[in-house]
Design a protein around this motif. Structure first.
Motif, PDB file in Angstrom:
ATOM      1  N   LYS A  76       0.844  -1.198   0.000  1.00 47.42           N
ATOM      2  CA  LYS A  76       0.000   0.000   0.000  1.00 47.42           C
ATOM      3  C   LYS A  76       0.881   1.250   0.000  1.00 47.42           C
ATOM      4  O   LYS A  76       2.072   1.187   0.255  1.00 47.42           O
ATOM      5  CB  LYS A  76      -0.896  -0.002   1.250  1.00 47.42           C
ATOM      6  N   SER A  77       0.277   2.385  -0.255  1.00 42.97           N
ATOM      7  CA  SER A  77       1.013   3.629  -0.451  1.00 42.97           C
ATOM      8  C   SER A  77       1.955   3.956   0.710  1.00 42.97           C
ATOM      9  O   SER A  77       3.133   4.273   0.500  1.00 42.97           O
ATOM     10  CB  SER A  77       0.027   4.788  -0.659  1.00 42.97           C
ATOM     11  N   ARG A  78       1.462   3.887   1.954  1.00 39.00           N
ATOM     12  CA  ARG A  78       2.286   4.237   3.104  1.00 39.00           C
ATOM     13  C   ARG A  78       3.422   3.235   3.281  1.00 39.00           C
ATOM     14  O   ARG A  78       4.567   3.621   3.558  1.00 39.00           O
ATOM     15  CB  ARG A  78       1.431   4.292   4.370  1.00 39.00           C
ATOM     16  N   GLU A  79       3.122   1.941   3.112  1.00 38.95           N
ATOM     17  CA  GLU A  79       4.146   0.903   3.216  1.00 38.95           C
ATOM     18  C   GLU A  79       5.202   1.096   2.129  1.00 38.95           C
ATOM     19  O   GLU A  79       6.399   0.909   2.365  1.00 38.95           O
ATOM     20  CB  GLU A  79       3.521  -0.480   3.062  1.00 38.95           C
ATOM     21  N   LEU A  80       4.738   1.485   0.947  1.00 41.89           N
ATOM     22  CA  LEU A  80       5.636   1.679  -0.185  1.00 41.89           C
ATOM     23  C   LEU A  80       6.610   2.822   0.074  1.00 41.89           C
ATOM     24  O   LEU A  80       7.806   2.715  -0.203  1.00 41.89           O
ATOM     25  CB  LEU A  80       4.807   1.960  -1.443  1.00 41.89           C
ATOM     26  N   SER A  81       6.113   3.915   0.625  1.00 39.58           N
ATOM     27  CA  SER A  81       6.971   5.058   0.939  1.00 39.58           C
ATOM     28  C   SER A  81       8.036   4.675   1.958  1.00 39.58           C
ATOM     29  O   SER A  81       9.211   5.047   1.821  1.00 39.58           O
ATOM     30  CB  SER A  81       6.130   6.220   1.486  1.00 39.58           C
ATOM     31  N   ARG A  82       7.622   3.942   2.968  1.00 38.73           N
ATOM     32  CA  ARG A  82       8.571   3.515   3.993  1.00 38.73           C
ATOM     33  C   ARG A  82       9.601   2.555   3.412  1.00 38.73           C
ATOM     34  O   ARG A  82      10.800   2.674   3.698  1.00 38.73           O
ATOM     35  CB  ARG A  82       7.822   2.839   5.146  1.00 38.73           C
ATOM     36  N   PHE A  83       9.145   1.632   2.590  1.00 34.08           N
ATOM     37  CA  PHE A  83      10.051   0.672   1.962  1.00 34.08           C
ATOM     38  C   PHE A  83      11.078   1.393   1.093  1.00 34.08           C
ATOM     39  O   PHE A  83      12.277   1.123   1.157  1.00 34.08           O
ATOM     40  CB  PHE A  83       9.250  -0.308   1.103  1.00 34.08           C
ATOM     41  N   ARG A  84      10.618   2.340   0.285  1.00 34.16           N
ATOM     42  CA  ARG A  84      11.503   3.087  -0.610  1.00 34.16           C
ATOM     43  C   ARG A  84      12.558   3.849   0.200  1.00 34.16           C
ATOM     44  O   ARG A  84      13.729   3.904  -0.168  1.00 34.16           O
ATOM     45  CB  ARG A  84      10.675   4.060  -1.456  1.00 34.16           C
ATOM     46  N   ARG A  85      12.117   4.429   1.319  1.00 29.44           N
ATOM     47  CA  ARG A  85      13.005   5.237   2.156  1.00 29.44           C
ATOM     48  C   ARG A  85      14.039   4.382   2.882  1.00 29.44           C
ATOM     49  O   ARG A  85      15.197   4.785   3.019  1.00 29.44           O
ATOM     50  CB  ARG A  85      12.150   6.007   3.168  1.00 29.44           C
ATOM     51  N   GLU A  86      13.638   3.191   3.327  1.00 30.12           N
ATOM     52  CA  GLU A  86      14.498   2.398   4.201  1.00 30.12           C
ATOM     53  C   GLU A  86      15.300   1.319   3.482  1.00 30.12           C
ATOM     54  O   GLU A  86      16.385   0.948   3.937  1.00 30.12           O
ATOM     55  CB  GLU A  86      13.651   1.744   5.305  1.00 30.12           C
ATOM     56  N   ARG A  87      14.795   0.787   2.370  1.00 30.45           N
ATOM     57  CA  ARG A  87      15.433  -0.379   1.770  1.00 30.45           C
ATOM     58  C   ARG A  87      16.037  -0.137   0.394  1.00 30.45           C
ATOM     59  O   ARG A  87      16.709  -1.011  -0.146  1.00 30.45           O
ATOM     60  CB  ARG A  87      14.435  -1.548   1.686  1.00 30.45           C
ATOM     61  N   LEU A  88      15.784   1.041  -0.198  1.00 29.35           N
ATOM     62  CA  LEU A  88      16.350   1.350  -1.507  1.00 29.35           C
ATOM     63  C   LEU A  88      17.245   2.580  -1.418  1.00 29.35           C
ATOM     64  O   LEU A  88      16.960   3.524  -0.684  1.00 29.35           O
ATOM     65  CB  LEU A  88      15.247   1.610  -2.540  1.00 29.35           C
ATOM     66  N   GLY A  89      18.332   2.561  -2.186  1.00 25.96           N
ATOM     67  CA  GLY A  89      19.194   3.726  -2.334  1.00 25.96           C
ATOM     68  C   GLY A  89      19.226   4.119  -3.801  1.00 25.96           C
ATOM     69  O   GLY A  89      19.193   3.247  -4.679  1.00 25.96           O
ATOM     70  N   PHE A  90      19.267   5.420  -4.069  1.00 25.59           N
ATOM     71  CA  PHE A  90      19.168   5.888  -5.453  1.00 25.59           C
ATOM     72  C   PHE A  90      20.347   6.775  -5.823  1.00 25.59           C
ATOM     73  O   PHE A  90      20.726   7.685  -5.073  1.00 25.59           O
ATOM     74  CB  PHE A  90      17.884   6.700  -5.645  1.00 25.59           C
ATOM     75  N   VAL A  91      20.910   6.516  -7.014  1.00 25.94           N
ATOM     76  CA  VAL A  91      21.917   7.398  -7.606  1.00 25.94           C
ATOM     77  C   VAL A  91      21.502   7.623  -9.053  1.00 25.94           C
ATOM     78  O   VAL A  91      21.510   6.683  -9.856  1.00 25.94           O
ATOM     79  CB  VAL A  91      23.336   6.799  -7.558  1.00 25.94           C
ATOM     80  N   PHE A  92      21.131   8.864  -9.374  1.00 28.12           N
ATOM     81  CA  PHE A  92      20.672   9.172 -10.727  1.00 28.12           C
ATOM     82  C   PHE A  92      21.710  10.005 -11.470  1.00 28.12           C
ATOM     83  O   PHE A  92      22.739  10.404 -10.917  1.00 28.12           O
ATOM     84  CB  PHE A  92      19.333   9.909 -10.675  1.00 28.12           C
ATOM     85  N   GLN A  93      21.444  10.288 -12.744  1.00 31.04           N
ATOM     86  CA  GLN A  93      22.384  11.048 -13.560  1.00 31.04           C
ATOM     87  C   GLN A  93      22.626  12.437 -12.980  1.00 31.04           C
ATOM     88  O   GLN A  93      23.741  12.939 -12.973  1.00 31.04           O
ATOM     89  CB  GLN A  93      21.860  11.156 -14.993  1.00 31.04           C
ATOM     90  N   ASP A  94      21.559  13.038 -12.462  1.00 27.60           N
ATOM     91  CA  ASP A  94      21.671  14.302 -11.754  1.00 27.60           C
ATOM     92  C   ASP A  94      21.746  13.998 -10.257  1.00 27.60           C
ATOM     93  O   ASP A  94      20.891  13.297  -9.722  1.00 27.60           O
ATOM     94  CB  ASP A  94      20.444  15.173 -12.053  1.00 27.60           C
TER      95      ASP A  94
END
Length: 255
Positions: A76-94
């Motif tokens: 769900k949306s809230r779980e997804l936000s928490r998951f993205r924040r805690e378990r994924l790291g992001f490095v983009f071109q900018d």
């Protein structure tokens, strides 16, 4: 080894009936803990769409994506936000650093959001900066940093929370060759010393030659796979060029 990422029969379609674009068409693969995997394909092959689905930025049409055994396509949306924040790291071109914060503050922000005790923040930031070779940059603002330093600061911000998976989308795309090498050397250190699991999308064969395994996709479907094994980077680069030539598209710098 345990699979960190499982992508199972993934599909992503755009458009309406009668005019449908199949960006990803029945794609399946896994990434094990501690792997450094590249995703390559010609322009329009679906590689960025794939990364966006894994990053939960885009929702797949069908199929399954699981990270650490958790099926993120069902969150769900809230779980997804928490998951993205805690378990994924992001490095983009900018690098997407905040201009009003120093490099130290940009990196520390990720820990602050997770409510890490203040006493732990400084030592963790300094250790992460050491790994990325940006210790001398911590008190500088983004406008005072070179492009390579900004990207390494962004990488530090991505890994400091110890995410399960680091997602990198064309991280060297805006860098000169020297800065790109420095960033990729640091990615190798993170992968080797911290067992960081990295999934990197790139169109560039030189950048891809730092990976240990490369998945090539064409028209949203699996095309082939290369495993570096005991090969040197130059030999692996040449193998990548052979596949890129068949697929069509840019090959990047020459070693």
């Amino acid at each position: 080894m345990a699979a960190i990422l499982e992508v199972d029969h993934l599909q992503k379609y755009y458009g309406v009936r009668g005019s449908v674009t199949r960006a990803i068409n029945d794609l399946s693969f896994t990434v094990d803990r501690g792997e450094f995997v590249g995703i390559m394909g010609a322009s329009g092959s679906g590689k960025t769409t794939l990364l966006n689905c894994i990053a939960t930025i885009d929702a797949p049409t069908a199929g399954r994506i699981a990270v650490e055994g958790k099926e993120i396509t069902r969150l769900k949306s809230r779980e997804l936000s928490r998951f993205r924040r805690e378990r994924l790291g992001f490095v983009f071109q900018d690098a997407n650093l905040l201009d009003t914060l120093t490099a130290f503050e940009n990196i520390a922000l990720a820990l602050t959001i997770q409510k890490v005790p203040a006493a732990q923040v400084e030592p963790r930031v300094k250790e992460t900066a050491r790994l990325l070779d940006i210790s001398e940059c911590l008190n500088k603002y983004p406008y005072q940093l070179s492009g390579g330093q900004r990207q390494r600061t962004a990488a530090a911000r991505a890994i400091i929370t110890n995410p399960a998976l680091i997602l990198a989308d064309e991280p060297t795309g805006a860098l000169d060759s020297k800065s790109a090498r420095l960033l990729l050397d640091r990615f190798e250190v993170l992968n080797r010393e911290m067992q960081a699991t990295i999934l990197m999308v790139t169109h560039d064969a030189f950048t891809a030659s730092y990976c240990r395994r490369i998945l090539f996709i064409k028209d949203g479907r699996p095309f082939t796979e290369l495993i570096r094994g005991d090969q040197g980077r130059k030999e692996f680069f040449n193998k990548i060029i052979e596949v890129v030539t068949i697929l069509g598209g840019d090959s990047g710098d020459v070693l």
